[in-house]
Design a protein around this motif. Structure first.
Motif, PDB file in Angstrom:
ATOM      1  N   LEU A 103      -5.061 -11.191  -4.202  1.00 17.40           N
ATOM      2  CA  LEU A 103      -3.759 -11.318  -4.842  1.00 17.40           C
ATOM      3  C   LEU A 103      -2.775 -12.019  -3.920  1.00 17.40           C
ATOM      4  CD1 LEU A 103      -3.297  -7.676  -6.241  1.00 17.40           C
ATOM      5  CD2 LEU A 103      -4.120  -9.687  -7.501  1.00 17.40           C
ATOM      6  N   THR A 104      -1.899 -12.813  -4.504  1.00 15.49           N
ATOM      7  CA  THR A 104      -0.753 -13.365  -3.791  1.00 15.49           C
ATOM      8  C   THR A 104       0.481 -13.072  -4.637  1.00 15.49           C
ATOM      9  OG1 THR A 104      -1.038 -15.539  -4.842  1.00 15.49           O
ATOM     10  CG2 THR A 104      -2.098 -15.191  -2.704  1.00 15.49           C
ATOM     11  N   GLY A 105       1.640 -13.151  -4.012  1.00 18.41           N
ATOM     12  CA  GLY A 105       2.872 -12.823  -4.727  1.00 18.41           C
ATOM     13  C   GLY A 105       3.260 -11.382  -4.447  1.00 18.41           C
ATOM     14  N   SER A 106       4.455 -11.189  -3.956  1.00 15.28           N
ATOM     15  CA  SER A 106       4.900  -9.858  -3.536  1.00 15.28           C
ATOM     16  C   SER A 106       4.847  -8.830  -4.656  1.00 15.28           C
ATOM     17  CB  SER A 106       6.323  -9.937  -2.968  1.00 15.28           C
ATOM     18  OG  SER A 106       6.354 -10.715  -1.797  1.00 15.28           O
ATOM     19  N   ASP A 107       5.252  -9.216  -5.864  1.00 14.89           N
ATOM     20  CA  ASP A 107       5.301  -8.254  -6.969  1.00 14.89           C
ATOM     21  C   ASP A 107       3.905  -7.753  -7.330  1.00 14.89           C
ATOM     22  OD1 ASP A 107       8.018  -8.549  -7.043  1.00 14.89           O
ATOM     23  OD2 ASP A 107       8.026  -9.938  -8.757  1.00 14.89           O
ATOM     24  N   LYS A 108       2.930  -8.671  -7.426  1.00 11.32           N
ATOM     25  CA  LYS A 108       1.571  -8.270  -7.770  1.00 11.32           C
ATOM     26  C   LYS A 108       0.974  -7.384  -6.682  1.00 11.32           C
ATOM     27  CE  LYS A 108       0.394 -12.343 -10.558  1.00 11.32           C
ATOM     28  NZ  LYS A 108      -0.518 -13.515 -10.670  1.00 11.32           N
ATOM     29  N   ILE A 109       1.211  -7.760  -5.439  1.00 11.27           N
ATOM     30  CA  ILE A 109       0.657  -6.985  -4.327  1.00 11.27           C
ATOM     31  C   ILE A 109       1.300  -5.603  -4.271  1.00 11.27           C
ATOM     32  CG2 ILE A 109       0.462  -6.849  -1.816  1.00 11.27           C
ATOM     33  CD1 ILE A 109       0.272  -9.913  -1.785  1.00 11.27           C
ATOM     34  N   GLU A 110       2.612  -5.538  -4.480  1.00 10.11           N
ATOM     35  CA  GLU A 110       3.294  -4.249  -4.433  1.00 10.11           C
ATOM     36  C   GLU A 110       2.784  -3.319  -5.532  1.00 10.11           C
ATOM     37  OE1 GLU A 110       7.790  -2.299  -4.410  1.00 10.11           O
ATOM     38  OE2 GLU A 110       7.532  -4.448  -4.795  1.00 10.11           O
ATOM     39  N   THR A 111       2.570  -3.861  -6.727  1.00 15.83           N
ATOM     40  CA  THR A 111       2.051  -3.046  -7.828  1.00 15.83           C
ATOM     41  C   THR A 111       0.674  -2.482  -7.491  1.00 15.83           C
ATOM     42  OG1 THR A 111       3.275  -4.317  -9.482  1.00 15.83           O
ATOM     43  CG2 THR A 111       1.370  -3.061 -10.254  1.00 15.83           C
ATOM     44  N   ALA A 112      -0.204  -3.345  -6.965  1.00 13.92           N
ATOM     45  CA  ALA A 112      -1.549  -2.891  -6.596  1.00 13.92           C
ATOM     46  C   ALA A 112      -1.484  -1.883  -5.462  1.00 13.92           C
ATOM     47  CB  ALA A 112      -2.402  -4.086  -6.194  1.00 13.92           C
ATOM     48  N   ALA A 113      -0.594  -2.120  -4.507  1.00 19.83           N
ATOM     49  CA  ALA A 113      -0.478  -1.219  -3.358  1.00 19.83           C
ATOM     50  C   ALA A 113      -0.010   0.161  -3.795  1.00 19.83           C
ATOM     51  CB  ALA A 113       0.480  -1.809  -2.333  1.00 19.83           C
ATOM     52  N   ILE A 141       2.448   4.407   0.424  1.00 22.01           N
ATOM     53  CA  ILE A 141       2.664   5.285  -0.721  1.00 22.01           C
ATOM     54  C   ILE A 141       1.408   5.376  -1.571  1.00 22.01           C
ATOM     55  CG2 ILE A 141       3.924   5.508  -2.902  1.00 22.01           C
ATOM     56  CD1 ILE A 141       6.368   4.317  -1.466  1.00 22.01           C
ATOM     57  N   GLY A 142       0.787   4.227  -1.840  1.00 20.66           N
ATOM     58  CA  GLY A 142      -0.422   4.214  -2.664  1.00 20.66           C
ATOM     59  C   GLY A 142      -1.594   4.931  -2.040  1.00 20.66           C
ATOM     60  N   ASN A 143      -1.578   5.067  -0.708  1.00 17.70           N
ATOM     61  CA  ASN A 143      -2.652   5.761  -0.002  1.00 17.70           C
ATOM     62  C   ASN A 143      -2.258   7.168   0.430  1.00 17.70           C
ATOM     63  OD1 ASN A 143      -5.142   3.934   0.669  1.00 17.70           O
ATOM     64  ND2 ASN A 143      -3.377   2.590   0.893  1.00 17.70           N
ATOM     65  N   ASP A 144      -1.092   7.633  -0.071  1.00 11.24           N
ATOM     66  CA  ASP A 144      -0.593   8.959   0.319  1.00 11.24           C
ATOM     67  C   ASP A 144      -0.511   9.099   1.834  1.00 11.24           C
ATOM     68  OD1 ASP A 144      -0.366   9.889  -2.340  1.00 11.24           O
ATOM     69  OD2 ASP A 144      -2.504  10.374  -2.392  1.00 11.24           O
ATOM     70  N   THR A 207      -7.281   2.012   5.635  1.00  8.05           N
ATOM     71  CA  THR A 207      -7.262   3.377   6.114  1.00  8.05           C
ATOM     72  C   THR A 207      -8.671   3.774   6.499  1.00  8.05           C
ATOM     73  OG1 THR A 207      -7.677   4.245   3.922  1.00  8.05           O
ATOM     74  CG2 THR A 207      -5.389   3.908   4.523  1.00  8.05           C
ATOM     75  N   PRO A 208      -8.846   4.769   7.372  1.00  4.91           N
ATOM     76  CA  PRO A 208     -10.194   5.187   7.760  1.00  4.91           C
ATOM     77  C   PRO A 208     -11.062   5.554   6.578  1.00  4.91           C
ATOM     78  CG  PRO A 208      -8.562   6.135   9.247  1.00  4.91           C
ATOM     79  CD  PRO A 208      -7.797   5.466   8.126  1.00  4.91           C
ATOM     80  N   SER A 209     -10.465   6.122   5.534  1.00  5.03           N
ATOM     81  CA  SER A 209     -11.260   6.539   4.391  1.00  5.03           C
ATOM     82  C   SER A 209     -11.799   5.374   3.587  1.00  5.03           C
ATOM     83  CB  SER A 209     -10.416   7.425   3.465  1.00  5.03           C
ATOM     84  OG  SER A 209      -9.317   6.685   2.962  1.00  5.03           O
ATOM     85  N   GLN A 210     -11.205   4.182   3.779  1.00  5.11           N
ATOM     86  CA  GLN A 210     -11.644   3.026   3.007  1.00  5.11           C
ATOM     87  C   GLN A 210     -12.753   2.250   3.688  1.00  5.11           C
ATOM     88  OE1 GLN A 210      -7.760   1.274   2.731  1.00  5.11           O
ATOM     89  NE2 GLN A 210      -7.551   1.809   0.590  1.00  5.11           N
ATOM     90  N   GLY A 211     -13.042   2.558   4.922  1.00  2.30           N
ATOM     91  CA  GLY A 211     -14.191   1.919   5.562  1.00  2.30           C
ATOM     92  C   GLY A 211     -13.827   0.737   6.415  1.00  2.30           C
ATOM     93  N   ALA A 212     -13.994  -0.482   5.891  1.00  4.25           N
ATOM     94  CA  ALA A 212     -13.841  -1.698   6.687  1.00  4.25           C
ATOM     95  C   ALA A 212     -12.441  -1.818   7.236  1.00  4.25           C
ATOM     96  CB  ALA A 212     -14.160  -2.913   5.831  1.00  4.25           C
TER      97      ALA A 212
END
Length: 237
Positions: A103-113, A141-144, A207-212
């Motif tokens: 994704l590119t674009g701040s709005d799209k990335i923020e929504t996904a995040a 926030i999206g990852n608590d 995050t560590p829980s996501q792996g890579a």
């Protein structure tokens, strides 16, 4: 597994850079490890490589291994490697963009995040601090993980370079939404950032829980991930 000919440490080949010996004796970078013939692997930083070249250690290692005549080390070999590694990262990002996982674009990335769908966050070197902070916070926030140090990685390339690589306009931030895609990008980032300098690889992209992660492990300060306990690695091939 392969062994760095300058440090003597073993690591997965994806974490190292292959150097190939041309028919005329020139040592050249082969960062995609696809050149025919035999080569050697290194896992050092650019500064360490420059020192090894100046002291004749790299030339000596090749000469002892191949014994095929004069070994020629180009004066600009470190820059050639850095350029090739940067190109590999940009090409990888371009491929992921075509798969729809980027994704590119701040709005799209923020929504996904904020929805917890972001697996990697990258910023151009000339991205604004406020924009970075906004997306970093959305990712936490999206990852608590509010209040944690989780944040995107500032790449050592500008928005113009990223835009050209992705074929899009004004690429200031990049988000990856698929774990395997983030892993593939992370592998190429690890090699590049480690080579151009350890200080460039200090920020994890997952995050560590996501792996890579885009942070290369650094046992004993070498920047080479710890190897499995086996004897299947080779210095040259």
């Amino acid at each position: 597994m392969r062994r760095c000919i300058l440090l003597g440490e073993r690591a997965p080949r994806e974490a190292l850079v292959r150097l190939a010996l041309s028919p005329d004796g020139h040592v050249l970078p082969d960062v995609r490890a696809k050149a025919p013939g035999r080569g050697a692997w290194i896992g050092v930083t650019r500064a360490e490589l420059e020192t090894a070249i100046a002291k004749g250690k790299l030339k000596g290692a090749f000469a002892r291994a191949f014994k095929t005549g004069p070994i020629l080390i180009p004066d600009d070999l470190p820059q050639m490697i850095a350029t090739a590694l940067e190109r590999a990262v940009l090409d990888r990002l371009g491929l992921e963009a075509r798969t729809g996982h980027l994704l590119t674009g701040s709005d799209k990335i923020e929504t996904a995040a904020r929805s917890g769908k972001l697996t990697m966050l990258l910023h151009a070197s000339d991205a604004g601090t406020d924009g970075n902070r906004k997306l970093d916070q959305a990712w936490r926030i999206g990852n608590d993980e509010e209040g944690s140090a989780l944040r995107g990685l500032a790449l050592p390339v500008s928005r113009t370079i990223l835009a050209v690589a992705l074929g899009r306009q004004n690429v200031v931030h990049i988000g990856l939404t698929e774990r395997d895609a983030a892993k593939r990008v992370g592998e190429t980032l690890n090699r590049w950032l480690h080579f151009i300098g350890p200080e460039s690889a200090l920020v994890a992209c997952e995050t560590p829980s996501q792996g890579a992660s885009a942070h290369i492990s650094n046992p004993a300060g070498s920047g080479i991930p710890a190897a499995a306990d086996d004897d299947t690695c080779e210095e040259f091939e």
